[in-house]
Design an enzyme around this catalytic site. Structure first.
Site, mmCIF file in Angstrom:
data_model
loop_
_atom_site.group_PDB
_atom_site.id
_atom_site.type_symbol
_atom_site.label_atom_id
_atom_site.label_comp_id
_atom_site.label_asym_id
_atom_site.label_seq_id
_atom_site.Cartn_x
_atom_site.Cartn_y
_atom_site.Cartn_z
ATOM 1 N N ASN A 100 19.394 5.300 22.513
ATOM 2 C CA ASN A 100 18.686 4.262 23.252
ATOM 3 C C ASN A 100 17.920 4.904 24.412
ATOM 4 O OD1 ASN A 100 21.520 4.409 24.641
ATOM 5 N ND2 ASN A 100 20.116 3.563 26.177
ATOM 6 N N HIS B 263 21.621 -1.984 21.934
ATOM 7 C CA HIS B 263 21.994 -1.420 23.227
ATOM 8 C C HIS B 263 22.174 -2.534 24.253
ATOM 9 C CE1 HIS B 263 20.364 -0.016 27.217
ATOM 10 N NE2 HIS B 263 21.311 0.874 27.042
ATOM 11 N N HIS C 121 27.879 -5.083 27.711
ATOM 12 C CA HIS C 121 28.652 -4.881 28.937
ATOM 13 C C HIS C 121 29.357 -6.171 29.363
ATOM 14 C CE1 HIS C 121 26.076 -1.364 29.254
ATOM 15 N NE2 HIS C 121 26.580 -1.008 30.418
ATOM 16 N N ASN D 211 22.744 -3.390 28.727
ATOM 17 C CA ASN D 211 22.952 -3.087 30.153
ATOM 18 C C ASN D 211 23.866 -4.167 30.719
ATOM 19 O OD1 ASN D 211 19.729 -1.759 30.492
ATOM 20 N ND2 ASN D 211 21.542 -0.718 31.221
ATOM 21 N N LYS E 106 31.666 5.369 26.830
ATOM 22 C CA LYS E 106 30.607 5.923 27.688
ATOM 23 C C LYS E 106 31.114 7.254 28.229
ATOM 24 C CE LYS E 106 27.133 4.447 29.005
ATOM 25 N NZ LYS E 106 25.863 4.728 28.268
ATOM 26 N N ASP F 111 28.996 8.199 23.809
ATOM 27 C CA ASP F 111 27.627 8.205 24.351
ATOM 28 C C ASP F 111 27.571 9.007 25.647
ATOM 29 O OD1 ASP F 111 25.081 7.722 25.226
ATOM 30 O OD2 ASP F 111 25.435 5.619 25.761
#
Ligand SMILES: [Mg+2]
Length: 414
Positions: free
Chosen positions: A261, A312, A341, A314, A185, A213
């Site tokens: 995403n 993707h 995650h 979260n 990230k 990303d």
């Protein structure tokens, strides 16, 4: 004959501990919000779903719930029709919110699949078309992070703001979970430092497929300047800049596939994306594409048009992870390891505790439906967290300002 009509639909907001992870939007707050959805049939079978914990989603699902009574758990068209009427027509303040409708449908739709599976003794992966892979591979999802939340002691990951500490973080992820691919990230530190982090990962893990990303955090010219270092280094470049137009400029200058995403997140975004050849990999997410059926449809669209497909994530718990695993196991053209995650979380809301990755992968949970059941004590505890923390939505920018006063969200930043 089992009665597959819906008797009740409930949504419970929850909050769980989240480390101070950094991204282009700022810093994760000490608690991540989520919701647990229960769809109960006339026969008392309970199907589970997990979704976002923002106020608008919770209000919308709660408003839709009475309309679902008497509807069959197989009636996905009925769900869309009722959600369209309620969410787009009858929710003051939310009318015309394009993003809310598929999120609301997804939250309930997953619980309907789970109820159907549990009532009929079938796994969701089989209801979605059948299992095409034994296990589902996930990637190591690396973040830069502060040592601890503002005013709190360091967590056991410590501060990760340098290439050396990033390699340590990756090593711990790989040793603990066995992941193969590594995702970084980015979009928070100066881009040269972030690419130096990737280069350190390449040196430490020569075989690992790498991704970065920046969440739209780079200007077009910045991404173009970095392309010579990224080519041959990453398997895809995720959302380097803002929008379909900007990313199309970058994709035209490189053979490295761009992934998203952020800018292809609904079916209406697919035609302009294809016309401009902006993104060649779609990171699907059943939580916002409208559920498991809509995600299978998306996979077919990607297959027809020759787009790559990954998944993707979260911050989430085990109901979402189970749904992601069933979906991925039923998707033939999943061309990259999925994001999650999950290893950053410590809490769980399903019975039996936390999932364990083997060689970076998960097996499809055993048992009918999603193969998970709700731990009601955990649900009560995590709901109390929600009430105590007082958050109604995610706010990474204000959390970042507790560490760096005056910090402002900027996209692109560099
Ligand atoms: Mg992303």
């Amino acid at each position: 004959m089992t009665d597959l009509r819906i008797a009740d639909c409930r949504i419970t907001p929850i909050a769980f501990y989240d480390p101070p992870l950094l991204n282009n939007g700022g810093c994760h707050q000490p608690f991540a919000l989520r919701s647990v959805i229960e769809v109960e049939t006339e026969d008392g079978v309970i199907g589970l779903g997990e979704s976002y914990g923002t106020r608008s989603l919770i209000d919308a699902v709660a408003a839709l719930a009475p309309d679902l009574r008497g509807m069959a758990v197989t009636d996905l068209n009925g769900l869309w029709a009722r959600a369209r009427t309620r969410v787009q027509g009858g929710m003051p303040g939310y009318t015309g919110d394009e993003r809310l409708l598929p999120r609301v449908v997804s939250a309930v739709e997953v619980a309907m699949w789970d109820a159907l599976g549990k009532a009929t003794g079938q796994r969701v992966v089989d209801l979605l078309g059948g299992q095409v892979r034994e296990t589902v591979p996930f990637s190591a999802y690396l973040f830069y992070k502060f040592a601890g939340h503002a005013g709190q002691p360091a967590d056991d990951w410590g501060e990760v703001l340098s290439p050396e500490r990033l390699v340590d973080e990756a090593r711990r992820f790989i040793e603990t979970h066995g992941f193969r691919a590594i995702k970084l990230k980015a979009g928070i530190l100066p881009p040269e430092e972030e690419v130096a982090g990737l280069e350190a990962l390449r040196a430490a893990f020569p075989e690992a497929p790498l991704r970065i990303d920046p969440n739209g955090g780079w200007h077009v010219h910045t991404a173009l300047d970095l392309l010579p270092r990224l080519e041959g280094l990453v398997e895809y470049l995720e959302d380097p800049t803002v929008g379909i137009d900007g990313n199309a400029v970058i994709q035209a200058r490189t053979d490295v596939p761009l992934a998203t995403n952020m800018y292809v997140v609904a079916q209406s975004h697919l035609p302009p994306n294809m016309a401009q050849d902006a993104f060649r990999v779609i990171l699907s997410d059943h939580h916002y594409w409208g559920g498991l059926k809509a995600s299978r449809d998306l996979a077919e669209i990607c297959r027809i048009w020759g787009l790559g497909l990954s998944m993707h994530s979260n911050s989430h718990l085990g109901i979402s992870l189970a749904a992601m695993t069933h979906l991925a196991a039923a998707t033939p053209n999943l061309t990259y390891d999925c994001d999650t995650h999950y290893p950053w979380q410590v809490d769980e809301v399903v019975e039996g505790g936390r999932f364990e990755f083997r060689d970076g992968s998960l097996s499809v949970p055993e048992g009918p439906g999603l193969g998970v059941t709700l731990d009601r004590d955990a649900l009560a505890r995590l709901h109390q967290n929600y009430l105590d923390c007082g958050y109604t939505h995610r706010d990474d920018e204000s959390e970042m300002q507790k560490h760096q006063p005056g910090w402002r969200f900027q996209r692109p930043r560099y």
